[in-house]
Design an enzyme around this catalytic site. Sequence first.
Site, PDB file in Angstrom:
ATOM      1  N   HIS A 166     -27.885 -22.231   9.141  1.00 55.21           N
ATOM      2  CA  HIS A 166     -28.877 -21.599   8.243  1.00 55.21           C
ATOM      3  C   HIS A 166     -30.317 -22.019   8.498  1.00 55.21           C
ATOM      4  O   HIS A 166     -31.161 -21.873   7.624  1.00 55.21           O
ATOM      5  CB  HIS A 166     -28.546 -21.839   6.750  1.00 55.21           C
ATOM      6  CG  HIS A 166     -27.180 -21.368   6.368  1.00 55.21           C
ATOM      7  ND1 HIS A 166     -26.671 -21.492   5.094  1.00 55.21           N
ATOM      8  CD2 HIS A 166     -26.215 -20.744   7.082  1.00 55.21           C
ATOM      9  CE1 HIS A 166     -25.454 -20.992   5.052  1.00 55.21           C
ATOM     10  NE2 HIS A 166     -25.155 -20.531   6.244  1.00 55.21           N
ATOM     11  N   ASP A 214     -23.454 -19.153  13.105  1.00 46.98           N
ATOM     12  CA  ASP A 214     -22.729 -18.956  11.848  1.00 46.98           C
ATOM     13  C   ASP A 214     -22.953 -17.510  11.446  1.00 46.98           C
ATOM     14  O   ASP A 214     -23.997 -17.170  10.915  1.00 46.98           O
ATOM     15  CB  ASP A 214     -23.265 -19.918  10.789  1.00 46.98           C
ATOM     16  CG  ASP A 214     -22.700 -19.646   9.407  1.00 46.98           C
ATOM     17  OD1 ASP A 214     -21.693 -18.936   9.319  1.00 46.98           O
ATOM     18  OD2 ASP A 214     -23.284 -20.143   8.415  1.00 46.98           O
ATOM     19  N   ASP A 248     -14.882 -19.946  10.822  1.00 45.05           N
ATOM     20  CA  ASP A 248     -16.192 -20.058  10.169  1.00 45.05           C
ATOM     21  C   ASP A 248     -16.510 -21.503   9.797  1.00 45.05           C
ATOM     22  O   ASP A 248     -17.315 -21.755   8.908  1.00 45.05           O
ATOM     23  CB  ASP A 248     -16.214 -19.135   8.926  1.00 45.05           C
ATOM     24  CG  ASP A 248     -17.617 -18.923   8.385  1.00 45.05           C
ATOM     25  OD1 ASP A 248     -18.591 -19.156   9.133  1.00 45.05           O
ATOM     26  OD2 ASP A 248     -17.729 -18.522   7.214  1.00 45.05           O
ATOM     27  N   HIS A 295     -17.410 -13.448   9.907  1.00 44.72           N
ATOM     28  CA  HIS A 295     -18.400 -12.580   9.259  1.00 44.72           C
ATOM     29  C   HIS A 295     -19.557 -12.277  10.208  1.00 44.72           C
ATOM     30  O   HIS A 295     -19.949 -13.122  11.013  1.00 44.72           O
ATOM     31  CB  HIS A 295     -18.893 -13.171   7.933  1.00 44.72           C
ATOM     32  CG  HIS A 295     -19.616 -14.482   8.002  1.00 44.72           C
ATOM     33  ND1 HIS A 295     -20.983 -14.561   8.138  1.00 44.72           N
ATOM     34  CD2 HIS A 295     -19.177 -15.771   7.934  1.00 44.72           C
ATOM     35  CE1 HIS A 295     -21.350 -15.842   8.131  1.00 44.72           C
ATOM     36  NE2 HIS A 295     -20.276 -16.598   8.020  1.00 44.72           N
ATOM     37  N   ASP A 333     -22.709 -11.186   9.201  1.00 44.82           N
ATOM     38  CA  ASP A 333     -24.066 -11.390   8.682  1.00 44.82           C
ATOM     39  C   ASP A 333     -24.548 -12.812   8.926  1.00 44.82           C
ATOM     40  O   ASP A 333     -23.745 -13.717   9.181  1.00 44.82           O
ATOM     41  CB  ASP A 333     -24.126 -11.075   7.181  1.00 44.82           C
ATOM     42  CG  ASP A 333     -23.340 -12.062   6.329  1.00 44.82           C
ATOM     43  OD1 ASP A 333     -22.187 -12.375   6.674  1.00 44.82           O
ATOM     44  OD2 ASP A 333     -23.876 -12.549   5.310  1.00 44.82           O
ATOM     45  N   GLU A 364     -21.006 -12.492   3.901  1.00 44.85           N
ATOM     46  CA  GLU A 364     -20.447 -13.784   3.506  1.00 44.85           C
ATOM     47  C   GLU A 364     -21.534 -14.702   2.972  1.00 44.85           C
ATOM     48  O   GLU A 364     -21.338 -15.441   2.006  1.00 44.85           O
ATOM     49  CB  GLU A 364     -19.753 -14.451   4.705  1.00 44.85           C
ATOM     50  CG  GLU A 364     -18.932 -15.693   4.345  1.00 44.85           C
ATOM     51  CD  GLU A 364     -19.708 -17.006   4.385  1.00 44.85           C
ATOM     52  OE1 GLU A 364     -19.151 -18.029   3.959  1.00 44.85           O
ATOM     53  OE2 GLU A 364     -20.872 -17.017   4.839  1.00 44.85           O
ATOM     54  N   GLU A 365     -22.701 -14.642   3.604  1.00 37.66           N
ATOM     55  CA  GLU A 365     -23.778 -15.594   3.286  1.00 37.66           C
ATOM     56  C   GLU A 365     -24.354 -15.387   1.890  1.00 37.66           C
ATOM     57  O   GLU A 365     -25.054 -16.249   1.369  1.00 37.66           O
ATOM     58  CB  GLU A 365     -24.896 -15.501   4.325  1.00 37.66           C
ATOM     59  CG  GLU A 365     -24.468 -15.853   5.741  1.00 37.66           C
ATOM     60  CD  GLU A 365     -24.121 -17.317   5.924  1.00 37.66           C
ATOM     61  OE1 GLU A 365     -24.226 -18.096   4.959  1.00 37.66           O
ATOM     62  OE2 GLU A 365     -23.742 -17.684   7.048  1.00 37.66           O
TER      63      GLU A 365
HETATM   64 ZN   LIG Z   1     -20.391 -18.733   7.955  1.00 40.91          ZN
END
Ligand SMILES: [Zn+2]
Length: 407
Positions: free
Chosen positions: A379, A140, A197, A78, A80, A174-175
């Site tokens: 994150h 990520d 991922d 992903h 994003d 995805e997030e």
């Molecule tokens: Zn991820």
Amino acid sequence: MKEQIIERLSRYVKINTQSDPNSETTPSTERQWDLLHLLEEELKAMGLATDIDNNGYLFATLEANIETDAPTLGFLAHVDTSPDFNAANVNPQIIDSYDGGIITLGTSGREINPEVFPDIVKVKGHTLMTTDGTSLLGADDKAGVVEIMEALQYLIEHPEIKHGRIRVGFTPDEEIGRGPHKFDVERFDADFAYTMDGSQLGELQFESFNAAEAKITFEGVNVHPGSAKDKMVNALNLANAFHQALPANEVPEHTEGYEGFFHLMEMNGNVEKATAQYIIRDHDSTSFEHRKQQLIAIQKDINSRYYYDPVHLVINDQYRNMAEKITPLQHIIDIPKAVYAELNITPNTAPIRGGTDGSQLSFMGLPTPNLFTGCDNFHGPYEYASIDVMTQAVQVIVGIVQKVVEK
Ligand SMILES: [Zn+2]
């Protein structure tokens, strides 16, 4: 290959692609197009045919270089990054042969201390990419994007490696839980796929939670407290009674492994009206259904004590345990396991206490386990990537590609 990975990852993480849960559009933010368009150009420059739709799902094909009836293999990542922390002005730092000590993150005052993040000693001696402490890194899942791009580049430069038809996909949002939302499985047209991922070396994930959310409204009757006897119904007491009826130990802070839970996310209200929001998680589908029934039973029990129905309950399913769709297709797990063995990587197949895009994609007709990327502390400002482990992830992709045609 390490230099190329560093160069590519540095370039991608500097592009802010943060998604936004409050947006209704797909992608949720315009800025995700910045990376999608760049990837489209780079895939074309490699000579691959690309196809992208209006929702920001970028797909590309590396055609087979032999006559084969091998299945079409997919790899997904992903574009994003998480809305949980600042994602603007990412300024990556490179640490050569990490000494296992404290890593100072720029002049931010933040540091990665092995006493707080003990897993970092696993990448002692590696080349690391970290943040400067002011933003997340966004490895990520840009590490996953890089690994897929580098594997494609490698396969193109090494035509002696025989492979079947390969599809790659770079996806938005995805997030914010909308990765598979508008994923066109038919257009992707692969027999099975892997999301790049995961986190630490060796991860091979094909069991996720079953997941639902419950939104509950408690309607009270507000009367002056001085004359409330037998008239007042306090919505806050209803909410409290509901929560107390749930098993006290089946909460995230008291569960691990295969143990499921009810998680109270939010509770608000006053005498007149209260609301509560729970998430329900369980690997086992029978016990998952049972948990939903438990909520309904508590609702009925409380309602039966009043002359009206003060408790309203809405349960929405979110995603399901992908194991249900993947484990009957054992080769999808055996292929990466065999590749890990060849590369001396110990597989970690522990069930994940969460979901991946594969949790939904597997039920949409594309069985999709999740593989490690070499990044950790997602994150937030402590996020880092091991370039060494990323190199191994590229080797895993190339290995899977080869293994599929050997079968
Ligand atoms: Zn991820």
